[in-house]
Design a protein around this motif. Sequence first.
Motif, mmCIF file in Angstrom:
data_model
loop_
_atom_site.group_PDB
_atom_site.id
_atom_site.type_symbol
_atom_site.label_atom_id
_atom_site.label_comp_id
_atom_site.label_asym_id
_atom_site.label_seq_id
_atom_site.Cartn_x
_atom_site.Cartn_y
_atom_site.Cartn_z
ATOM 1 N N ALA A 1 51.836 82.918 3.267
ATOM 2 C CA ALA A 1 51.870 81.785 2.342
ATOM 3 C C ALA A 1 52.953 80.808 2.765
ATOM 4 N N ASP A 2 52.646 79.552 2.540
ATOM 5 C CA ASP A 2 53.661 78.509 2.711
ATOM 6 C C ASP A 2 54.343 78.257 1.388
ATOM 7 N N ALA A 3 53.546 78.249 0.325
ATOM 8 C CA ALA A 3 54.106 77.993 -1.001
ATOM 9 C C ALA A 3 53.510 78.977 -1.993
ATOM 10 N N PHE B 1 44.767 76.454 16.697
ATOM 11 C CA PHE B 1 44.601 77.781 17.304
ATOM 12 C C PHE B 1 45.797 78.725 17.132
ATOM 13 N N GLN B 2 46.442 78.683 15.960
ATOM 14 C CA GLN B 2 47.559 79.618 15.752
ATOM 15 C C GLN B 2 47.080 81.075 15.792
ATOM 16 N N GLY B 3 45.766 81.298 15.596
ATOM 17 C CA GLY B 3 45.220 82.653 15.644
ATOM 18 C C GLY B 3 45.424 83.304 17.005
ATOM 19 N N ILE C 1 57.295 74.824 16.638
ATOM 20 C CA ILE C 1 57.906 75.790 15.716
ATOM 21 C C ILE C 1 56.997 75.791 14.489
ATOM 22 N N GLN C 2 56.369 76.939 14.184
ATOM 23 C CA GLN C 2 55.398 76.936 13.076
ATOM 24 C C GLN C 2 55.596 78.151 12.178
ATOM 25 N N GLY C 3 54.965 78.099 11.007
ATOM 26 C CA GLY C 3 55.058 79.194 10.031
ATOM 27 C C GLY C 3 56.272 78.983 9.148
ATOM 28 N N ALA C 4 56.072 79.188 7.842
ATOM 29 C CA ALA C 4 57.107 78.870 6.851
ATOM 30 C C ALA C 4 58.470 79.490 7.167
ATOM 31 N N ARG C 5 58.462 80.782 7.514
ATOM 32 C CA ARG C 5 59.727 81.497 7.712
ATOM 33 C C ARG C 5 60.463 80.970 8.949
ATOM 34 N N THR C 6 59.739 80.781 10.037
ATOM 35 C CA THR C 6 60.369 80.315 11.282
ATOM 36 C C THR C 6 60.843 78.868 11.129
ATOM 37 N N ILE D 1 49.643 78.434 -1.563
ATOM 38 C CA ILE D 1 49.132 77.502 -0.549
ATOM 39 C C ILE D 1 49.340 78.151 0.813
ATOM 40 N N ASN D 2 48.297 78.141 1.624
ATOM 41 C CA ASN D 2 48.418 78.645 3.001
ATOM 42 C C ASN D 2 47.490 77.808 3.880
ATOM 43 N N LYS D 3 47.475 78.114 5.146
ATOM 44 C CA LYS D 3 46.699 77.371 6.145
ATOM 45 C C LYS D 3 45.279 77.063 5.677
ATOM 46 N N ILE D 4 44.816 75.884 6.009
ATOM 47 C CA ILE D 4 43.451 75.476 5.668
ATOM 48 C C ILE D 4 42.462 76.600 6.101
ATOM 49 N N HIS E 1 48.767 82.166 11.775
ATOM 50 C CA HIS E 1 49.867 83.008 12.253
ATOM 51 C C HIS E 1 50.959 83.033 11.204
ATOM 52 N N SER E 2 51.191 84.227 10.676
ATOM 53 C CA SER E 2 52.254 84.407 9.685
ATOM 54 C C SER E 2 53.177 85.506 10.187
ATOM 55 N N THR E 3 54.481 85.215 10.258
ATOM 56 C CA THR E 3 55.423 86.262 10.713
ATOM 57 C C THR E 3 55.494 87.383 9.682
ATOM 58 N N ASN E 4 55.405 87.040 8.397
ATOM 59 C CA ASN E 4 55.443 88.094 7.377
ATOM 60 C C ASN E 4 54.265 89.062 7.557
ATOM 61 N N TRP F 1 61.156 83.715 -1.383
ATOM 62 C CA TRP F 1 61.827 82.402 -1.276
ATOM 63 C C TRP F 1 60.828 81.260 -1.073
ATOM 64 N N LYS F 2 59.549 81.601 -0.977
ATOM 65 C CA LYS F 2 58.523 80.551 -0.860
ATOM 66 C C LYS F 2 58.068 80.081 -2.246
ATOM 67 N N PHE F 3 58.607 80.720 -3.298
ATOM 68 C CA PHE F 3 58.208 80.329 -4.655
ATOM 69 C C PHE F 3 58.860 79.001 -5.049
HETATM 70 C C1 RUB Z 1 51.265 78.568 9.219
HETATM 71 C C2 RUB Z 1 50.764 79.294 8.012
HETATM 72 C C3 RUB Z 1 51.371 80.639 7.720
HETATM 73 C C4 RUB Z 1 52.483 80.470 6.666
HETATM 74 C C5 RUB Z 1 53.310 81.734 6.502
HETATM 75 O O1 RUB Z 1 50.864 77.211 9.257
HETATM 76 O O2 RUB Z 1 49.965 78.808 7.233
HETATM 77 O O3 RUB Z 1 50.420 81.527 7.200
HETATM 78 O O4 RUB Z 1 53.357 79.438 7.068
HETATM 79 O O5 RUB Z 1 53.996 82.017 7.691
HETATM 80 P P1 RUB Z 1 51.429 76.233 10.409
HETATM 81 P P2 RUB Z 1 55.268 82.975 7.745
HETATM 82 O O6 RUB Z 1 51.068 76.862 11.725
HETATM 83 O O7 RUB Z 1 50.785 74.925 10.172
HETATM 84 O O8 RUB Z 1 52.948 76.159 10.231
HETATM 85 O O9 RUB Z 1 54.802 84.303 7.253
HETATM 86 O O10 RUB Z 1 55.631 82.999 9.213
HETATM 87 O O11 RUB Z 1 56.327 82.397 6.896
#
Ligand code: RUB
Length: 273
Positions: A175-177, A129-131, A19-24, A184-187, A100-103, A210-212
Amino acid sequence: MDKKKRFDKISEDIKSIKIQGARTIAKAAFYAYSLIPTKSSMKKLLSLRPTEPMLEKVLSLVGKKSNKEILAHFDEAQMQINKYVLKIIQNNDVIFTHCHSTNVVNSLIFAKNAWKKFQVYNTETRPLFQGRKTARQLKNTGIKVTMFVDSAAAIAIEKQNSKDKVYANKVFIGADALLKNGIINKIGSGLISELAHIHKVPVYIIADSWKFTKKKVPIENRSLNEVWNRAPKNIKIKNPAFEFVPKKYITGIVSELGIMKYDDFVKRMRKEN
Ligand code: RUB
């Protein structure tokens, strides 16, 4: 599966990036907490991905807003983001994205369904390889995608002299944060944004507000095996999962609140939080 087993499975999947990405992650953690709403499960969920303030925000709202309201936010915010992103995308754009960002992905799919003609360049996003997930989802909706290895970002973004070389004219990253002085986002996001800035390619952060956070956000360091499984002994490996992107590289932020200059977004968030 009983509640405890489901809770443990979700926690494990968040930790291992299934399960990856801030929103998910935030949505999954919210569901897990609803299964076992105790202090210790809250503590466990918060510890899984330290670079995720949205997870913290969502759990902090439990009891203050109804569960229905909290859940509705994710899709309502995404719908607004989609509408604003649609205003930024022009026909024939080449949009570069990373990880990979859902947004980001949802807003690109929305634009495609609104008949915008554009293509996407994306990176494979080592080490996990989230790309590939991004490329698959975009391709499945008929968006043309070209994948690059991470270190080819300059080839994808830099203007080439030859007129038939196509380069990205916009960068969209998630963005994560969202912090007061950048995101802050993926390296790799810092490197890509700096490169885009040098080549005058606009960088848009596509992210739910809500990531603020006003708090300091640690950068998660992940297992060295992700980089090189069974590496020879005595080779030092570093695996920071995320990277800071300073606001000077950010052309604008697209959230459910609109398309804003980064400083204006921060002013608004400070008022509201
Ligand atoms: C995922 C990542 C995404 C942000 C935003 O990193 O950096 O760009 O979390 O994602 P990881 P979203 O794969 O390490 O979780 O837009 O889905 O919130």
